[in-house]
Motif scaffolding. Sequence first.
Motif, PDB file in Angstrom:
ATOM      1  N   VAL A   1       0.884  -1.147   0.000  1.00 21.12           N
ATOM      2  CA  VAL A   1       0.000   0.000   0.000  1.00 21.12           C
ATOM      3  C   VAL A   1       0.928   1.204   0.000  1.00 21.12           C
ATOM      4  CG1 VAL A   1      -0.347  -0.010   2.525  1.00 21.12           C
ATOM      5  CG2 VAL A   1      -2.027   1.092   1.047  1.00 21.12           C
ATOM      6  N   GLY A   2       0.836   1.999  -1.069  1.00 17.44           N
ATOM      7  CA  GLY A   2       1.845   3.039  -1.253  1.00 17.44           C
ATOM      8  C   GLY A   2       3.178   2.361  -1.480  1.00 17.44           C
ATOM      9  N   GLU A   3       4.179   2.678  -0.660  1.00 18.06           N
ATOM     10  CA  GLU A   3       5.462   1.989  -0.806  1.00 18.06           C
ATOM     11  C   GLU A   3       5.715   1.013   0.333  1.00 18.06           C
ATOM     12  OE1 GLU A   3       8.418   5.015  -0.882  1.00 18.06           O
ATOM     13  OE2 GLU A   3       7.644   6.010   0.883  1.00 18.06           O
ATOM     14  N   LYS A   4       4.739   0.869   1.202  1.00 16.46           N
ATOM     15  CA  LYS A   4       4.909  -0.014   2.358  1.00 16.46           C
ATOM     16  C   LYS A   4       4.543  -1.449   2.004  1.00 16.46           C
ATOM     17  CE  LYS A   4       2.838  -0.314   6.842  1.00 16.46           C
ATOM     18  NZ  LYS A   4       2.090   0.416   7.860  1.00 16.46           N
ATOM     19  N   MET A   5       5.416  -2.385   2.397  1.00 16.90           N
ATOM     20  CA  MET A   5       5.156  -3.791   2.105  1.00 16.90           C
ATOM     21  C   MET A   5       4.238  -4.377   3.167  1.00 16.90           C
ATOM     22  SD  MET A   5       8.856  -5.279   0.860  1.00 16.90           S
ATOM     23  CE  MET A   5       9.974  -4.288   1.839  1.00 16.90           C
ATOM     24  N   LEU A   6       3.067  -4.871   2.718  1.00 14.09           N
ATOM     25  CA  LEU A   6       2.139  -5.516   3.644  1.00 14.09           C
ATOM     26  C   LEU A   6       2.430  -7.009   3.713  1.00 14.09           C
ATOM     27  CD1 LEU A   6      -1.222  -3.889   2.527  1.00 14.09           C
ATOM     28  CD2 LEU A   6       0.182  -3.258   4.483  1.00 14.09           C
TER      29      LEU A   6
ATOM     30  N   THR B   1      16.035  -1.863   9.832  1.00 13.90           N
ATOM     31  CA  THR B   1      15.501  -2.353   8.563  1.00 13.90           C
ATOM     32  C   THR B   1      15.518  -3.880   8.550  1.00 13.90           C
ATOM     33  OG1 THR B   1      16.457  -0.408   7.526  1.00 13.90           O
ATOM     34  CG2 THR B   1      15.746  -2.159   6.059  1.00 13.90           C
ATOM     35  N   GLY B   2      14.427  -4.466   8.047  1.00 10.18           N
ATOM     36  CA  GLY B   2      14.368  -5.922   7.892  1.00 10.18           C
ATOM     37  C   GLY B   2      14.568  -6.654   9.203  1.00 10.18           C
ATOM     38  N   ARG B   3      13.869  -6.200  10.218  1.00 12.28           N
ATOM     39  CA  ARG B   3      14.090  -6.791  11.543  1.00 12.28           C
ATOM     40  C   ARG B   3      13.429  -8.159  11.657  1.00 12.28           C
ATOM     41  NH1 ARG B   3      15.671  -4.423  16.297  1.00 12.28           N
ATOM     42  NH2 ARG B   3      15.351  -2.325  15.492  1.00 12.28           N
TER      43      ARG B   3
ATOM     44  N   ILE C   1       8.023  -7.165   6.475  1.00 13.46           N
ATOM     45  CA  ILE C   1       6.703  -6.595   6.774  1.00 13.46           C
ATOM     46  C   ILE C   1       6.842  -5.204   7.398  1.00 13.46           C
ATOM     47  CG2 ILE C   1       4.602  -6.864   8.169  1.00 13.46           C
ATOM     48  CD1 ILE C   1       4.928  -9.905   7.807  1.00 13.46           C
ATOM     49  N   GLY C   2       6.168  -4.234   6.789  1.00 11.25           N
ATOM     50  CA  GLY C   2       6.174  -2.870   7.316  1.00 11.25           C
ATOM     51  C   GLY C   2       7.291  -2.008   6.770  1.00 11.25           C
ATOM     52  N   ASP C   3       8.318  -2.639   6.151  1.00 10.60           N
ATOM     53  CA  ASP C   3       9.373  -1.846   5.514  1.00 10.60           C
ATOM     54  C   ASP C   3       8.897  -1.392   4.143  1.00 10.60           C
ATOM     55  OD1 ASP C   3      11.636  -1.612   7.257  1.00 10.60           O
ATOM     56  OD2 ASP C   3      11.861  -3.782   7.120  1.00 10.60           O
ATOM     57  N   ILE C   4       9.685  -0.497   3.514  1.00  7.52           N
ATOM     58  CA  ILE C   4       9.263  -0.001   2.206  1.00  7.52           C
ATOM     59  C   ILE C   4       9.937  -0.796   1.089  1.00  7.52           C
ATOM     60  CG2 ILE C   4       8.699   2.309   3.046  1.00  7.52           C
ATOM     61  CD1 ILE C   4      11.395   3.266   1.940  1.00  7.52           C
ATOM     62  N   VAL C   5       9.286  -0.823  -0.074  1.00 13.55           N
ATOM     63  CA  VAL C   5       9.769  -1.632  -1.192  1.00 13.55           C
ATOM     64  C   VAL C   5      11.245  -1.363  -1.527  1.00 13.55           C
ATOM     65  CG1 VAL C   5       9.394  -2.222  -3.624  1.00 13.55           C
ATOM     66  CG2 VAL C   5       7.438  -1.832  -2.128  1.00 13.55           C
ATOM     67  N   PRO C   6      11.700  -0.079  -1.547  1.00 12.61           N
ATOM     68  CA  PRO C   6      13.106   0.154  -1.897  1.00 12.61           C
ATOM     69  C   PRO C   6      14.097  -0.456  -0.905  1.00 12.61           C
ATOM     70  CG  PRO C   6      11.846   2.205  -2.006  1.00 12.61           C
ATOM     71  CD  PRO C   6      10.964   1.190  -1.376  1.00 12.61           C
ATOM     72  N   ASP C   7      13.631  -0.858   0.267  1.00 12.69           N
ATOM     73  CA  ASP C   7      14.533  -1.518   1.208  1.00 12.69           C
ATOM     74  C   ASP C   7      14.625  -3.020   0.954  1.00 12.69           C
ATOM     75  OD1 ASP C   7      15.726   0.428   2.752  1.00 12.69           O
ATOM     76  OD2 ASP C   7      13.997   0.628   4.087  1.00 12.69           O
ATOM     77  N   PHE C   8      13.767  -3.557   0.087  1.00 16.34           N
ATOM     78  CA  PHE C   8      13.785  -5.002  -0.117  1.00 16.34           C
ATOM     79  C   PHE C   8      15.140  -5.525  -0.602  1.00 16.34           C
ATOM     80  CE2 PHE C   8      13.426  -8.804  -2.692  1.00 16.34           C
ATOM     81  CZ  PHE C   8      13.054  -9.696  -1.705  1.00 16.34           C
ATOM     82  N   PRO C   9      15.742  -4.900  -1.634  1.00 16.79           N
ATOM     83  CA  PRO C   9      17.039  -5.430  -2.091  1.00 16.79           C
ATOM     84  C   PRO C   9      18.081  -5.473  -0.969  1.00 16.79           C
ATOM     85  CG  PRO C   9      16.197  -3.827  -3.659  1.00 16.79           C
ATOM     86  CD  PRO C   9      15.303  -3.760  -2.461  1.00 16.79           C
TER      87      PRO C   9
END
Lengths: 534, 180
Positions: free
Chosen positions: A190-195, A363-365, A511-519
């Motif tokens: 939702v937006g840039e937040k990963m659900l 990030t990514g806790r 969960i709860g982090d933003i998509v650009p933090d995924f990599p």
Amino acid sequence: MKLPEFLELQLLPLPANLPAGRARADCRQWLQLAATLRESGARLLALWGADDRDRDGCFRIYAAYLLTEGVLLAEHAMETTEATADPVYPSLAAIFPVAQRMQRAVYDLLGIAAEESLGPEADRRGWLRHGGWPENFFPLRRDVDGSQQRPNISAPYPFVMVEGSGVHEIAVGPVHAGTIEPGHFRFSVVGEKMLRLEERLGYTHKGVARLFETMPQSGGHRLAARISGDAAVAFSWAYCAALESITGTTCPARATLLRALALEHERLANHLGDLGALGNDAGFAFGLTHFSRLKEDLLRSNAAAFGARYLLDYVVPGGVAVDLPAEAPARLLELYADLEQSATNLRSIYDEHAGLQDRFRGTGRLQQSVAEKLGALGLVARASGIARDLRVDNPWPPYDNIAAKCIVQSAGDVAARVQIRFDEVYESLRLCRAFLQELSAGTVPASAGQVNIPVPAAAPYQLGLGVIESWRGPVLIVLETGPDAANGTIRRCHAHDPSWQNWPLIEYAVIGDIVPDFPLINKSFNLSYSGQDG
Amino acid sequence: MWNTLSRMARTGLLTEPLPALDGSSPELTALQSELLAVLGRALCIRQVDAGSCNGCELEIQALHNPYYNLEGAGIQFVASPRHADMLLVTGPVSVNMEEALRRTYDAIPDPKFVIAVGDCGACGGIFGTSYASRGGVANILPVNFTVTGCPPTPTAILRGILQTVRVPLTEVQRNRPISA
């Protein structure tokens, strides 16, 4: 190792490089054993099956558990009759959630299904089978031809949908935007937040298990090394450990030390590479440049010391391929000194870089409770406060002589996984120096023919296992010898990479982090696609 | 910041000359101008792992380190196949990656080069062909050049890239389809 009496299980010996036992369980015992072990804090290390209908009319399902005192192998046989040609076994997913994907893989390869009695309905979607072979074809069954090619028939793969106002999906892969392995990630955002993130893997499935059955025992280590190229030493050592345990072979002490030296070099190479890549993924290209230089220095030293940059053919049954050249120890010590000094320097740059720390911290806790519940392994577990390292807990030679240190962090975020890598670089360098010292001390002299010995042919139908703590976590090889002792055939060989355990954890960590933090999060785990796909 | 700058200064330039091709050492500036003349920009490569063990990926990543400095030679890796001139494929082509590989190839504009990297990319390697593997890349796509090795060294991969670009450049200029 002792089993609770109420289970009425007999503990049988099992050849392995660390304490191991084997127990034959019926349906009830299969579940009770799992529940008892779960309570005692054991991990489910691997789950796999075998088709033994040609021998005794049974399919078998195996589970390997990692206990504090060693490895316990549970075995459950399912007789087949006309009425029950495709048998079922009790699912372990409600007790060990990590079993879920492994059970799907067992079904794809063997056609034996896990039956849920406790949890929700079993997931019937193919995990390794994507449509490249028919639904009723099971490649590990002994009455089918595993070499035959079939056309791909694409079938839809329904991902779990997240509904709600403003929720949409982002589909990524299997081809990713970089030089990395293939896999599919489905983000609900939702937006840039990963659900929610759902992974789909299996793209690099190469039929390793079936291929093992066509290889001689004396050649299996080459395939083992190619299950996950970045953990080649660990996998080939695990294979050799299994074969050597079955045949009662003791490697020359010098070869054992050289294997450990190679294993630590593999850890160093991966950690240095990851530290650079993590800096880069957080927008600090300087980190990649400097760490990739250090990694290259290490790989070039590998070529000079072990004969190759990547040691895919270094560990062989009975020892190692070649001894260190005479000038290698001095050169390696120089390299270690430079690596240590440079890593210290770069660590202070990383630690003091506000922008970098802003991306790393929080990030990514992965919380310790989640890591415990889902059975995290290796580096990822240690970054979430779970102090487990086979080199420390169940040391096999030569680690039994060296007192390796277990590196732990508690935060469970990207920053913790970065710190673990830094500390493990130092610890690896310490171990490397100690191994080199022993290699040069004269107790294990260098002279011709002392780095490998012939391994005798194994008796038919012997089961043995090898477990090695790779840089990523424990890797397992379970080897069953074939009936033809003269030619040393392989009846079944199961390989397990700790990525199986740790892949599902990323789904929680994001969960709860933003998509650009995924990599960045994904890189901080750095799991093997090929290792899990098989 | 001072620490970072001082580390840069102390490390200095590490980049090595490009590897020689059949005795003739490619001059960096000559290669850059040649690429520029034909493409008008850097050579763009899209890499696809079609089922490798990840060993080849590690050596391809090494091309970016300061010793090989691929980007300095005017060659860059791109995220989209639509931006690419060349497809670098590793691994035996797994059955599960066949479709994704074909689609990536189709998305690259013509004319295009394909390099198969590693023993597996060359012929399927230890994995060969089976229910799960289609074997070498050439079984699926037209391949211009093959770099063998398990894994091949960064130098071998770089040499393969240079060789592929240099040999048929004139053919590209004449807009002729490239033959394998």
